[in-house]
Design a protein around this motif. Structure first.
Motif, PDB file in Angstrom:
ATOM      1  N   LEU A 294       0.800  -1.223   0.000  1.00 52.51           N
ATOM      2  CA  LEU A 294       0.000   0.000   0.000  1.00 52.51           C
ATOM      3  C   LEU A 294       0.835   1.277   0.000  1.00 52.51           C
ATOM      4  N   GLY A 295       1.862   1.379   0.823  1.00 49.16           N
ATOM      5  CA  GLY A 295       2.728   2.547   0.783  1.00 49.16           C
ATOM      6  C   GLY A 295       2.030   3.815   1.255  1.00 49.16           C
ATOM      7  N   PRO A 296       2.649   4.988   0.944  1.00 54.21           N
ATOM      8  CA  PRO A 296       2.098   6.267   1.406  1.00 54.21           C
ATOM      9  C   PRO A 296       0.835   6.655   0.633  1.00 54.21           C
ATOM     10  N   LYS A 297       0.063   7.542   1.218  1.00 54.89           N
ATOM     11  CA  LYS A 297      -1.148   8.028   0.556  1.00 54.89           C
ATOM     12  C   LYS A 297      -0.800   9.178  -0.380  1.00 54.89           C
ATOM     13  N   PRO A 298      -1.549   9.352  -1.494  1.00 54.23           N
ATOM     14  CA  PRO A 298      -2.613   8.448  -1.941  1.00 54.23           C
ATOM     15  C   PRO A 298      -2.060   7.095  -2.382  1.00 54.23           C
ATOM     16  N   LEU A 299      -2.753   6.037  -2.023  1.00 62.67           N
ATOM     17  CA  LEU A 299      -2.275   4.681  -2.223  1.00 62.67           C
ATOM     18  C   LEU A 299      -2.093   4.345  -3.695  1.00 62.67           C
ATOM     19  N   ASN A 300      -1.034   3.573  -3.975  1.00 63.91           N
ATOM     20  CA  ASN A 300      -0.818   3.112  -5.346  1.00 63.91           C
ATOM     21  C   ASN A 300      -1.730   1.956  -5.709  1.00 63.91           C
ATOM     22  N   HIS A 301      -2.139   1.186  -4.700  1.00 64.88           N
ATOM     23  CA  HIS A 301      -3.027   0.041  -4.919  1.00 64.88           C
ATOM     24  C   HIS A 301      -4.329   0.234  -4.151  1.00 64.88           C
ATOM     25  N   ASP A 302      -5.394  -0.292  -4.721  1.00 64.57           N
ATOM     26  CA  ASP A 302      -6.647  -0.433  -3.996  1.00 64.57           C
ATOM     27  C   ASP A 302      -6.853  -1.915  -3.720  1.00 64.57           C
ATOM     28  N   PRO A 303      -6.962  -2.334  -2.468  1.00 60.36           N
ATOM     29  CA  PRO A 303      -7.248  -3.739  -2.176  1.00 60.36           C
ATOM     30  C   PRO A 303      -8.745  -4.013  -2.329  1.00 60.36           C
ATOM     31  N   LEU A 304      -9.067  -4.976  -3.164  1.00 60.33           N
ATOM     32  CA  LEU A 304     -10.461  -5.335  -3.411  1.00 60.33           C
ATOM     33  C   LEU A 304     -10.662  -6.831  -3.177  1.00 60.33           C
ATOM     34  N   TRP A 305     -11.875  -7.203  -2.827  1.00 58.95           N
ATOM     35  CA  TRP A 305     -12.252  -8.621  -2.843  1.00 58.95           C
ATOM     36  C   TRP A 305     -12.758  -8.939  -4.245  1.00 58.95           C
ATOM     37  N   LEU A 306     -12.052  -9.814  -4.953  1.00 58.53           N
ATOM     38  CA  LEU A 306     -12.464 -10.222  -6.292  1.00 58.53           C
ATOM     39  C   LEU A 306     -12.692 -11.725  -6.317  1.00 58.53           C
ATOM     40  N   SER A 307     -13.567 -12.148  -7.195  1.00 61.08           N
ATOM     41  CA  SER A 307     -13.823 -13.573  -7.359  1.00 61.08           C
ATOM     42  C   SER A 307     -12.754 -14.178  -8.266  1.00 61.08           C
ATOM     43  N   VAL A 308     -12.125 -15.247  -7.786  1.00 61.24           N
ATOM     44  CA  VAL A 308     -11.073 -15.922  -8.553  1.00 61.24           C
ATOM     45  C   VAL A 308     -11.580 -17.304  -8.958  1.00 61.24           C
TER      46      VAL A 308
END
Length: 220
Positions: free
Chosen positions: A92-106
Motif C-alpha cells: 500500500l505505501g504512502p497516501k494516496p495509495l498506489n493500490h486499492d485492495p479489493l475482494w475479487l472472485s477468482v
C-alpha cells in the motif's frame, strides 16, 4: 476489509506479480486461478525498490479489462493477521495509495473463491498509466534500486509464470523487448561504465555469447 472475508480462517490473496515468487505471508494452500475483468500492466513507477528518481523502474498492478491468471493463496489461519499486516506494508505505501485492495472472485478448478487483490489506483503517487512496450522496456532495462535491477523483477516473474504454465502475452513481449535492449546496450560498451554489482546482475539476465536474448516466445 476482513469483515468481508468468508470466515476468519479462510482468507485468500490473489498474486499476479512478485507475490507469486516472494510471498510475505505463511499459506496453507495455493491454486492457479483467473480473475475476469482485469489484466497485468506495468503502470506503477518505482523510484526506490527497483529504480531511482532519475531512472525509475516499472512495477506491475492490475488495470480494468481482459483477464489475469495467477496464484490464489489461502493464508495460514494462525498467522493470517500478521501476514496481512506485512502485505499491507509492502503493497500500500504512502497516501494516496498506489493500490486499492479489493475482494475479487477468482475462478479455480475447484470453484470460485473470493480473494484480496491489489489493483492500480489511478490517483496513486506512482501511477503512470499505459505506456508502450518500447517505452516500458526502456525504463525497465535501465532501472535498478535497493532490491536490484528492474529487469530482474520482470524476468523472475516471467520465469515463475512459465513454470506454473501461465502465459501472459503482454509480459512475454515486454521481457523480449527488455532483453533486446540490454544486449544492445552491452554491445555499445555502455555496460562497462556501470557499477560492477549492477553490471553483474544485468549479465545474469543476458549471458555473454548468447546468439539471441533469453526471451520467451511471444505467442500464446
Amino acid at each position: 476489509m476482513l469483515a468481508d472475508a468468508p470466515t476468519a480462517d479462510d482468507i485468500r490473496v490473489f498474486a499476479y506479480g512478485s507475490l507469486i515468487w516472494k510471498p510475505c505471508f505463511a499459506f496453507i494452500e495455493q491454486r492457479i486461478g483467473t480473475v475476469e475483468g482485469w489484466h497485468r500492466s506495468c503502470c506503477l513507477k518505482s523510484t526506490r525498490w527497483r529504480g531511482t528518481p532519475d531512472k525509475p523502474g516499472l512495477m506491475l498492478a492490475l488495470e480494468p479489462g481482459g483477464r489475469c491468471r495467477g496464484v490464489v493463496y489461502r493464508l495460514a489461519p494462525d498467522t493470517s493477521r500478521d501476514g496481512l499486516m506485512a502485505l499491507w506494508r509492502r503493497e500500500l505505501g504512502p497516501k494516496p495509495l498506489n493500490h486499492d485492495p479489493l475482494w475479487l472472485s477468482v475462478r479455480t478448478e475447484k470453484g470460485a473463491v473470493p480473494a484480496i487483490t491489489f489493483v492500480a489506483n489511478p490517483q496513486g503517487l506512482s501511477y503512470v498509466g499505459a505506456t508502450s512496450i518500447d517505452e516500458a522496456a526502456d525504463m525497465i532495462a535501465q532501472a535498478a534500486g535497493v532490491w536490484g535491477p528492474c529487469a530482474a523483477y520482470l524476468h523472475e516473474t516471467v520465469v515463475r509464470l512459465r513454470t506454473l504454465g501461465i502465459r501472459d502475452r503482454y509480459l512475454w513481449r515486454l521481457q523480449s523487448a527488455v532483453a533486446e535492449k540490454i544486449i544492445s546496450e552491452r554491445s555499445k560498451g555502455s555496460a562497462s561504465h556501470e557499477d560492477p554489482d549492477l553490471q553483474q546482475q544485468r549479465q545474469s539476465l543476458c549471458p555473454q555469447g548468447a546468439d539471441r536474448p533469453p526471451r520467451i516466445a511471444t505467442r500464446q
